[in-house]
Write a protein that holds these residues in place. Structure first.
Motif: not given
Length: 255
Positions: A180-186, A188-195, A206-213
């Protein structure tokens, strides 16, 4: 405005003064569902019709299924507030807003009565048919305003609406273990999720940073499409459900 002819024949008119022109002559191509979030339904209705409130909606659905129209569909009701969907920042100009009488999270998430949901289904079907609103543009207030709004809540029966021909839905993947991925992680997988979230319509960079947004968008997605657990953590169940929703859209999988 003291009176108008209702757009939906199943409604009775109860005019609200809180509306304006749709910007650039837009017609509605989004349907946004809300709960009132107040313990007293009549008080909620009165507030939506009070000029001091500066809020309104097109339709109000009582718990017994009675439907009232507060604002003509040709007008811009003030229901979504600061919001975003698929690049659109003036959701009010592009949408029809439906308020569903329910105390919501402040009242402990009470169930929506069957008569009320039946009325909501019929109203939504009528609106989407007349305006050719795509299933994936039948949305929660929380979808267009993540973090800021949580209505109509994780108890709202989106699956039942879909069975009745309203909205976009796939059976959510079971909640389980795995990566799983959560706040604070970064990465390519986070970038794919954001995409994927952005492609579906959510307001995510799409930043690759799992931020509050990003966390807020994941929570909004879960609240609508994977309501068994709303925690803002992108687990396998959440990602799989999102992927299958996107795969069912021609814009994502034209083949």
């Amino acid at each position: 405005m003291t009176s108008f002819t209702v757009d939906y024949e199943g409604a009775s008119a109860m005019p609200s003064p809180n509306h304006g022109e749709r910007v650039n002559g837009c017609g509605p191509d989004i349907l946004v569902l809300h709960y009132t979030g107040m313990p007293d339904d009549d008080q909620a209705l009165s507030w939506l019709c009070n000029e001091r409130s500066q809020v309104s909606c097109h339709y109000f659905v009582h718990q017994d299924g009675q439907v009232l129209q507060l604002v003509p569909e040709a007008r811009r009701a003030w229901h979504a507030g600061k919001s975003f969907w698929a690049g659109e920042t003036d959701v009010n100009s592009r949408s029809i807003g439906i308020e569903i009488a329910n105390a919501g999270h402040p009242g402990g998430l009470p169930a929506f009565p069957e008569a009320q949901i039946a009325a909501v289904v019929e109203l939504c079907r009528n609106c989407v048919d007349r305006w050719s609103i795509a299933p994936e543009r039948v949305l929660a207030h929380s979808d267009v305003a993540p973090i800021r709004k949580v209505d109509p809540g994780e108890n709202f029966p989106w699956d039942e609406l879909h069975r009745q021909g309203v909205g976009h839905w796939v059976e959510p993947a079971p909640v389980g273990g795995g990566r799983f991925f959560q706040r604070g992680e970064s990465g390519q997988p986070v970038e794919a999720l954001q995409s994927m979230l952005s492609l579906y319509g959510y307001d995510v960079d799409v930043t690759g940073e799992f931020c509050d947004r990003t966390k807020g968008a994941v929570e909004a997605f879960q609240r609508h499409f994977r309501p068994a657990r709303v925690d803002g953590i992108a687990d396998i169940s959440t990602i799989d459900t999102l992927h299958r929703l996107l795969s069912s859209l021609s814009k994502y999988n034209p083949g």
